[in-house]
Design a protein around this motif. Sequence first.
Motif, PDB file in Angstrom:
ATOM      1  N   SER A 198       0.634  -1.227  -0.199  1.00 21.74           N
ATOM      2  CA  SER A 198       0.058   0.014   0.118  1.00 21.74           C
ATOM      3  C   SER A 198       1.311   1.080   0.446  1.00 21.74           C
ATOM      4  O   SER A 198       0.493   2.595  -0.159  1.00 21.74           O
ATOM      5  CB  SER A 198      -0.941  -0.109   0.796  1.00 21.74           C
ATOM      6  N   LEU A 199       2.155   1.238  -0.086  1.00 21.88           N
ATOM      7  CA  LEU A 199       2.871   2.179  -0.306  1.00 21.88           C
ATOM      8  C   LEU A 199       2.747   3.654  -1.483  1.00 21.88           C
ATOM      9  O   LEU A 199       2.385   2.835  -2.364  1.00 21.88           O
ATOM     10  CB  LEU A 199       4.650   1.862  -0.394  1.00 21.88           C
ATOM     11  N   PRO A 200       2.478   4.457  -1.237  1.00 18.50           N
ATOM     12  CA  PRO A 200       2.190   5.371  -2.453  1.00 18.50           C
ATOM     13  C   PRO A 200       3.754   5.626  -3.458  1.00 18.50           C
ATOM     14  O   PRO A 200       4.644   5.510  -3.080  1.00 18.50           O
ATOM     15  CB  PRO A 200       2.368   7.203  -1.044  1.00 18.50           C
ATOM     16  N   GLU A 201       3.251   5.860  -3.950  1.00 19.94           N
ATOM     17  CA  GLU A 201       3.855   6.026  -5.318  1.00 19.94           C
ATOM     18  C   GLU A 201       5.141   7.214  -5.667  1.00 19.94           C
ATOM     19  O   GLU A 201       5.790   6.558  -5.945  1.00 19.94           O
ATOM     20  CB  GLU A 201       2.859   6.127  -7.220  1.00 19.94           C
ATOM     21  N   GLY A 202       4.489   8.121  -5.055  1.00 20.25           N
ATOM     22  CA  GLY A 202       5.586   9.333  -5.056  1.00 20.25           C
ATOM     23  C   GLY A 202       6.721   9.584  -4.217  1.00 20.25           C
ATOM     24  O   GLY A 202       6.187   8.759  -2.785  1.00 20.25           O
ATOM     25  N   PRO A 203       7.842   9.276  -4.545  1.00 14.84           N
ATOM     26  CA  PRO A 203       8.968   9.177  -3.098  1.00 14.84           C
ATOM     27  C   PRO A 203       8.459  10.292  -2.124  1.00 14.84           C
ATOM     28  O   PRO A 203       8.820   9.534  -1.141  1.00 14.84           O
ATOM     29  CB  PRO A 203      10.266  10.202  -4.011  1.00 14.84           C
ATOM     30  N   PRO A 204       8.389  11.861  -1.752  1.00 17.47           N
ATOM     31  CA  PRO A 204       8.147  11.942  -0.543  1.00 17.47           C
ATOM     32  C   PRO A 204       6.729  11.761   0.522  1.00 17.47           C
ATOM     33  O   PRO A 204       7.172  11.386   0.793  1.00 17.47           O
ATOM     34  CB  PRO A 204       7.245  13.027  -1.274  1.00 17.47           C
ATOM     35  N   ALA A 205       5.935  10.797  -0.004  1.00 16.49           N
ATOM     36  CA  ALA A 205       4.491  10.309   0.240  1.00 16.49           C
ATOM     37  C   ALA A 205       4.968   8.750   0.765  1.00 16.49           C
ATOM     38  O   ALA A 205       4.580   8.519   1.571  1.00 16.49           O
ATOM     39  CB  ALA A 205       3.802   9.897  -0.532  1.00 16.49           C
ATOM     40  N   ALA A 206       5.650   7.653  -0.004  1.00 12.03           N
ATOM     41  CA  ALA A 206       6.715   7.008   0.021  1.00 12.03           C
ATOM     42  C   ALA A 206       7.572   7.114   1.554  1.00 12.03           C
ATOM     43  O   ALA A 206       7.645   6.192   2.547  1.00 12.03           O
ATOM     44  CB  ALA A 206       7.218   6.357  -0.879  1.00 12.03           C
ATOM     45  N   VAL A 207       8.153   8.199   1.573  1.00 16.69           N
ATOM     46  CA  VAL A 207       9.299   8.326   2.801  1.00 16.69           C
ATOM     47  C   VAL A 207       8.544   8.925   3.833  1.00 16.69           C
ATOM     48  O   VAL A 207       8.547   7.835   4.676  1.00 16.69           O
ATOM     49  CB  VAL A 207      10.523   9.894   1.669  1.00 16.69           C
ATOM     50  N   GLU A 208       7.151   9.331   3.812  1.00 17.57           N
ATOM     51  CA  GLU A 208       6.466   9.639   4.862  1.00 17.57           C
ATOM     52  C   GLU A 208       5.852   8.385   5.232  1.00 17.57           C
ATOM     53  O   GLU A 208       6.252   8.025   6.761  1.00 17.57           O
ATOM     54  CB  GLU A 208       5.831  10.826   4.439  1.00 17.57           C
ATOM     55  N   ALA A 209       5.463   7.712   4.633  1.00 19.28           N
ATOM     56  CA  ALA A 209       4.563   6.318   4.944  1.00 19.28           C
ATOM     57  C   ALA A 209       5.681   5.493   5.823  1.00 19.28           C
ATOM     58  O   ALA A 209       5.847   4.876   6.992  1.00 19.28           O
ATOM     59  CB  ALA A 209       4.397   5.942   3.568  1.00 19.28           C
ATOM     60  N   LEU A 210       6.900   5.569   5.223  1.00 22.44           N
ATOM     61  CA  LEU A 210       8.176   4.492   5.626  1.00 22.44           C
ATOM     62  C   LEU A 210       8.403   4.944   7.407  1.00 22.44           C
ATOM     63  O   LEU A 210       8.848   4.232   8.287  1.00 22.44           O
ATOM     64  CB  LEU A 210       9.157   4.166   5.081  1.00 22.44           C
ATOM     65  N   ARG A 211       8.466   6.386   7.502  1.00 20.45           N
ATOM     66  CA  ARG A 211       9.065   6.516   8.400  1.00 20.45           C
ATOM     67  C   ARG A 211       7.928   7.247   9.437  1.00 20.45           C
ATOM     68  O   ARG A 211       8.415   7.036  11.020  1.00 20.45           O
ATOM     69  CB  ARG A 211       9.615   8.756   8.368  1.00 20.45           C
ATOM     70  N   GLN A 212       7.058   6.989   9.348  1.00 19.46           N
ATOM     71  CA  GLN A 212       5.198   6.223  10.293  1.00 19.46           C
ATOM     72  C   GLN A 212       5.446   4.937  10.413  1.00 19.46           C
ATOM     73  O   GLN A 212       5.135   5.124  12.132  1.00 19.46           O
ATOM     74  CB  GLN A 212       4.124   6.713  10.100  1.00 19.46           C
ATOM     75  N   PHE A 213       5.779   4.120   9.271  1.00 18.92           N
ATOM     76  CA  PHE A 213       5.784   2.426   9.802  1.00 18.92           C
ATOM     77  C   PHE A 213       7.003   2.472  11.098  1.00 18.92           C
ATOM     78  O   PHE A 213       6.904   2.676  12.278  1.00 18.92           O
ATOM     79  CB  PHE A 213       5.781   1.331   8.685  1.00 18.92           C
ATOM     80  N   LEU A 214       8.000   2.950  10.741  1.00 23.52           N
ATOM     81  CA  LEU A 214       9.412   2.543  11.614  1.00 23.52           C
ATOM     82  C   LEU A 214       8.596   3.648  12.847  1.00 23.52           C
ATOM     83  O   LEU A 214       9.812   3.196  14.105  1.00 23.52           O
ATOM     84  CB  LEU A 214      10.122   3.679  10.908  1.00 23.52           C
ATOM     85  N   ASP A 215       8.861   4.493  13.187  1.00 19.77           N
ATOM     86  CA  ASP A 215       8.392   4.922  14.566  1.00 19.77           C
ATOM     87  C   ASP A 215       7.099   3.806  15.034  1.00 19.77           C
ATOM     88  O   ASP A 215       7.302   3.848  16.070  1.00 19.77           O
ATOM     89  CB  ASP A 215       7.140   6.667  13.794  1.00 19.77           C
ATOM     90  N   ALA A 216       6.318   3.557  14.446  1.00 21.84           N
ATOM     91  CA  ALA A 216       5.108   2.681  15.409  1.00 21.84           C
ATOM     92  C   ALA A 216       5.644   1.049  15.695  1.00 21.84           C
ATOM     93  O   ALA A 216       5.340   1.049  16.224  1.00 21.84           O
ATOM     94  CB  ALA A 216       4.136   2.105  14.162  1.00 21.84           C
ATOM     95  N   ALA A 217       7.322   1.384  14.642  1.00 18.72           N
ATOM     96  CA  ALA A 217       7.868  -0.626  14.854  1.00 18.72           C
ATOM     97  C   ALA A 217       9.020  -0.052  15.966  1.00 18.72           C
ATOM     98  O   ALA A 217       9.288  -1.268  16.529  1.00 18.72           O
ATOM     99  CB  ALA A 217       8.349  -0.790  13.730  1.00 18.72           C
TER     100      ALA A 217
END
Length: 574
Positions: free
Chosen positions: A244-263
């Motif tokens: 479900s990762l967004p296609e655009g790099p900035p949005a994908a980076v933000e989603a990954l950072r959010q996941f890492l924060d949760a993890a």
Amino acid sequence: MRRACLSLLLLFGLSASLAGQTELMTRAFEMERRSNFGAAADAYGEILRQYPDNLSALLGLERSLGPLRRDAELALPAEALLAGNPAATAAYSIAMRGWASAGRPDSVASVASRWATVEPGSEVPYREWGNTLLGQRDGNGARRAYLTGRERLGDPAALAGELALLAAAQNNWDDAAQEWALAMDRYPGYRLTARNALLRAPVAEHDRILRELSRGTPAARRLGAELGIQWGQPAEAFAQLMSSLPEGPPAAVEALRQFLDAARGAEGPEAARVRGQALEQLADRTSGSGGSRLRLEAARTYADGGDAAAARRMLAALAADGTTPPDMAAGAAATLVTVLLAEGQVAEAQRELDKLRQNLGQENADRLTLQVAEGWIQSGDLDRAEAVLASDSTIEALSVIGRIRLYRGDLSGATTALRSAGPFAGTREEATARTALLALIQPIEADSLPVLGAALFTLARGDSAAAVASLLQVADGLPVAGGGAELRLLAARVELARGQPDEAERLLRSAADSSAPATAPAAELVLARLLLSLGRNGEAVALLEHLILTYPGSASVPQARRVLDAARGGIPES
């Protein structure tokens, strides 16, 4: 001329009216500032009787009536203002609160409908309607208000955030998950609120919540991934994130950072490996030194999770990147040595250490040298372990050399090195272990005892059962006060760690020999704790009393007193 005079009269009248309102408002506000809320409410009420369209006075009245718990008195002044100015949206919410406090829910609904007419297509009137009823602790009424808004607006996702929070507050986790799944695209700023609200769900609801979110939009699935990593499903969570990762790099980076924060707080090797995967994905989308830093962090995280191959792959990427800053290259080199040691590739780790030593800095190099020496000890090669430390004069190295000599049976050399290391080398646990080794060999008269060294070496390499047998064989050949009791005490501790209480008790009773007064109190203390753990409190109390009376000068006595108090039901031992 006549028209000009009339205009002047109107202007004069308007100025006089404004001046009068200003003077009255100043007086009312001063009373409010002094916390004289009753007088302030009367003053604001008088202004509204004279000037019913004065919104500032209505707001002042609201502030003053709140502390007096007289909110019901807001309804009529607010309605009067709205009658003259239906566009004054702030007055609608005040009217709602007034009618709600007066116990008139139908009037609250009527105000919401009129407000919705003034602001067609807006969620605000319905949100305020529901929130007003929530303020009256009418959760069911609030839900009806939100759903009415959704129906009238013709929008299936309208007010999803409010409905989700309400469902979670009512422990209705199915509805909460469904509403948050709807809300994630509409209100991305609610993500943290949604995560924190759903994290309160009981364990029995976790799978159903994750299943519901997995059927939603990509944003809802990413929310499910953040919950899954915290609920012990790291691999599934990462797979859902990537799908479900967004296609655009900035949005994908933000989603990954959010996941890492949760993890971040997720425990266990599998969670560490998933964090490594997320960091690697983030590194691939980050340029320059930021990407290098993320690759190094990913390598360390993979190593923590036991995935040495992935860690080495990250470190190889760093080595191949000519833009990697020197300090980061040194960190990568140190991590590579650690990874190789974890894989048991001690020779390769030593080669890498020797090759990169100049770039590591003295502190890092010394730390890794000790780790390589420990690696050789674990692999059974004492000669190479000692050779690695030949040029290391730190007290930490002396401590390791002392153990190496002990494993060879050189009791005299071991004693010298361990004493030279002193009580401050390494961690507190390492210092305690070093002191215990000195106490173990101090009663033994022989300068060399290879069979004892071999037994301790076996223990250090993790073969506890064989070590116990060897230790007891050595103990049988020594006087009780000349090391025999100490070795039986050590063997008993090993048996306790192995979960063998019966054998441990037998050995402890053997070690608690009065002819070895330096060892007996410690053995009796350990035995008393064992008896307590087995529920044999009476025996433990008698043994502790014997210890305290028989060995009053022993260092074990203060601990024995604390254990005795705990055994008698007094203060806790800790």
